[in-house]
Design a protein around this motif. Sequence first.
Motif, PDB file in Angstrom:
ATOM      1  N   VAL A  17     -92.509  -6.694 -66.890  1.00 15.84           N
ATOM      2  CA  VAL A  17     -93.019  -6.985 -68.211  1.00 15.84           C
ATOM      3  C   VAL A  17     -93.440  -8.453 -68.265  1.00 15.84           C
ATOM      4  O   VAL A  17     -92.745  -9.329 -67.760  1.00 15.84           O
ATOM      5  CB  VAL A  17     -91.931  -6.710 -69.273  1.00 15.84           C
ATOM      6  CG1 VAL A  17     -92.412  -7.067 -70.653  1.00 15.84           C
ATOM      7  CG2 VAL A  17     -91.494  -5.264 -69.210  1.00 15.84           C
ATOM      8  N   ASP A  18     -94.582  -8.717 -68.869  1.00 16.91           N
ATOM      9  CA  ASP A  18     -95.054 -10.081 -69.034  1.00 16.91           C
ATOM     10  C   ASP A  18     -94.288 -10.712 -70.191  1.00 16.91           C
ATOM     11  O   ASP A  18     -94.397 -10.291 -71.338  1.00 16.91           O
ATOM     12  CB  ASP A  18     -96.550 -10.085 -69.321  1.00 16.91           C
ATOM     13  CG  ASP A  18     -97.107 -11.486 -69.401  1.00 16.91           C
ATOM     14  OD1 ASP A  18     -96.504 -12.389 -68.793  1.00 16.91           O
ATOM     15  OD2 ASP A  18     -98.136 -11.679 -70.074  1.00 16.91           O
ATOM     16  N   ILE A  19     -93.495 -11.737 -69.884  1.00 19.40           N
ATOM     17  CA  ILE A  19     -92.642 -12.361 -70.891  1.00 19.40           C
ATOM     18  C   ILE A  19     -93.251 -13.698 -71.286  1.00 19.40           C
ATOM     19  O   ILE A  19     -93.482 -14.553 -70.439  1.00 19.40           O
ATOM     20  CB  ILE A  19     -91.211 -12.561 -70.361  1.00 19.40           C
ATOM     21  CG1 ILE A  19     -90.593 -11.218 -70.009  1.00 19.40           C
ATOM     22  CG2 ILE A  19     -90.364 -13.309 -71.365  1.00 19.40           C
ATOM     23  CD1 ILE A  19     -89.240 -11.338 -69.354  1.00 19.40           C
ATOM     24  N   ARG A  20     -93.472 -13.859 -72.579  1.00 22.06           N
ATOM     25  CA  ARG A  20     -93.946 -15.130 -73.104  1.00 22.06           C
ATOM     26  C   ARG A  20     -92.966 -15.596 -74.169  1.00 22.06           C
ATOM     27  O   ARG A  20     -92.668 -14.869 -75.102  1.00 22.06           O
ATOM     28  CB  ARG A  20     -95.328 -14.986 -73.724  1.00 22.06           C
ATOM     29  CG  ARG A  20     -96.393 -14.749 -72.716  1.00 22.06           C
ATOM     30  CD  ARG A  20     -97.724 -14.782 -73.375  1.00 22.06           C
ATOM     31  NE  ARG A  20     -98.768 -14.698 -72.374  1.00 22.06           N
ATOM     32  CZ  ARG A  20    -100.029 -14.935 -72.629  1.00 22.06           C
ATOM     33  NH1 ARG A  20    -100.404 -15.240 -73.841  1.00 22.06           N
ATOM     34  NH2 ARG A  20    -100.910 -14.845 -71.671  1.00 22.06           N
ATOM     35  N   VAL A  26     -87.930 -22.727 -76.617  1.00 23.49           N
ATOM     36  CA  VAL A  26     -87.697 -23.792 -75.638  1.00 23.49           C
ATOM     37  C   VAL A  26     -87.263 -25.075 -76.342  1.00 23.49           C
ATOM     38  O   VAL A  26     -86.361 -25.773 -75.885  1.00 23.49           O
ATOM     39  CB  VAL A  26     -88.969 -24.034 -74.798  1.00 23.49           C
ATOM     40  CG1 VAL A  26     -88.789 -25.194 -73.848  1.00 23.49           C
ATOM     41  CG2 VAL A  26     -89.353 -22.776 -74.037  1.00 23.49           C
ATOM     42  N   VAL A  27     -87.886 -25.354 -77.490  1.00 22.08           N
ATOM     43  CA  VAL A  27     -87.631 -26.616 -78.179  1.00 22.08           C
ATOM     44  C   VAL A  27     -86.243 -26.661 -78.818  1.00 22.08           C
ATOM     45  O   VAL A  27     -85.550 -27.675 -78.729  1.00 22.08           O
ATOM     46  CB  VAL A  27     -88.731 -26.876 -79.233  1.00 22.08           C
ATOM     47  CG1 VAL A  27     -88.396 -28.072 -80.093  1.00 22.08           C
ATOM     48  CG2 VAL A  27     -90.070 -27.075 -78.553  1.00 22.08           C
ATOM     49  N   LEU A  31     -83.477 -29.488 -78.151  1.00 21.08           N
ATOM     50  CA  LEU A  31     -83.086 -30.379 -79.241  1.00 21.08           C
ATOM     51  C   LEU A  31     -81.577 -30.359 -79.461  1.00 21.08           C
ATOM     52  O   LEU A  31     -80.953 -31.405 -79.663  1.00 21.08           O
ATOM     53  CB  LEU A  31     -83.815 -29.975 -80.526  1.00 21.08           C
ATOM     54  CG  LEU A  31     -83.581 -30.849 -81.738  1.00 21.08           C
ATOM     55  CD1 LEU A  31     -84.123 -32.246 -81.489  1.00 21.08           C
ATOM     56  CD2 LEU A  31     -84.233 -30.224 -82.951  1.00 21.08           C
ATOM     57  N   ALA A  32     -80.972 -29.184 -79.397  1.00 25.96           N
ATOM     58  CA  ALA A  32     -79.522 -29.078 -79.546  1.00 25.96           C
ATOM     59  C   ALA A  32     -78.804 -29.813 -78.416  1.00 25.96           C
ATOM     60  O   ALA A  32     -77.796 -30.504 -78.647  1.00 25.96           O
ATOM     61  CB  ALA A  32     -79.100 -27.615 -79.577  1.00 25.96           C
ATOM     62  N   PHE A  33     -79.313 -29.704 -77.199  1.00 27.86           N
ATOM     63  CA  PHE A  33     -78.715 -30.401 -76.061  1.00 27.86           C
ATOM     64  C   PHE A  33     -78.773 -31.909 -76.243  1.00 27.86           C
ATOM     65  O   PHE A  33     -77.787 -32.616 -76.013  1.00 27.86           O
ATOM     66  CB  PHE A  33     -79.418 -29.995 -74.766  1.00 27.86           C
ATOM     67  CG  PHE A  33     -78.930 -30.734 -73.556  1.00 27.86           C
ATOM     68  CD1 PHE A  33     -77.731 -30.406 -72.973  1.00 27.86           C
ATOM     69  CD2 PHE A  33     -79.672 -31.769 -73.028  1.00 27.86           C
ATOM     70  CE1 PHE A  33     -77.268 -31.096 -71.863  1.00 27.86           C
ATOM     71  CE2 PHE A  33     -79.225 -32.466 -71.925  1.00 27.86           C
ATOM     72  CZ  PHE A  33     -78.017 -32.131 -71.349  1.00 27.86           C
ATOM     73  N   VAL A  34     -79.920 -32.416 -76.684  1.00 28.29           N
ATOM     74  CA  VAL A  34     -80.075 -33.854 -76.884  1.00 28.29           C
ATOM     75  C   VAL A  34     -79.139 -34.341 -77.987  1.00 28.29           C
ATOM     76  O   VAL A  34     -78.499 -35.397 -77.855  1.00 28.29           O
ATOM     77  CB  VAL A  34     -81.545 -34.198 -77.195  1.00 28.29           C
ATOM     78  CG1 VAL A  34     -81.697 -35.624 -77.679  1.00 28.29           C
ATOM     79  CG2 VAL A  34     -82.408 -33.967 -75.972  1.00 28.29           C
TER      80      VAL A  34
END
Length: 68
Positions: A17-20, A26-27, A31-34
């Motif tokens: 399956v083509d996953i987009r 991603v953001v 952002l939570a990690f930062v």
Amino acid sequence: MSARTHTRPRPATSGGVDIRLPWWAVVLPALAFVCLLVLILNPSDAQAATGHPALTHLFERVRQLLVR
């Protein structure tokens, strides 16, 4: 007698399956990690920072190395 090769009209896919991912998938984790990294690296802002002094010293050294 040579056989003709058939060309495909589209590139071959793996059959999966083509996953987009949307942009926020991603953001938001980045952002939570930062935000969590900033909270960890600045222990002087913590109100209940009554941990072991060696651990606080280690975090302060890590912060100093990253700021350079």
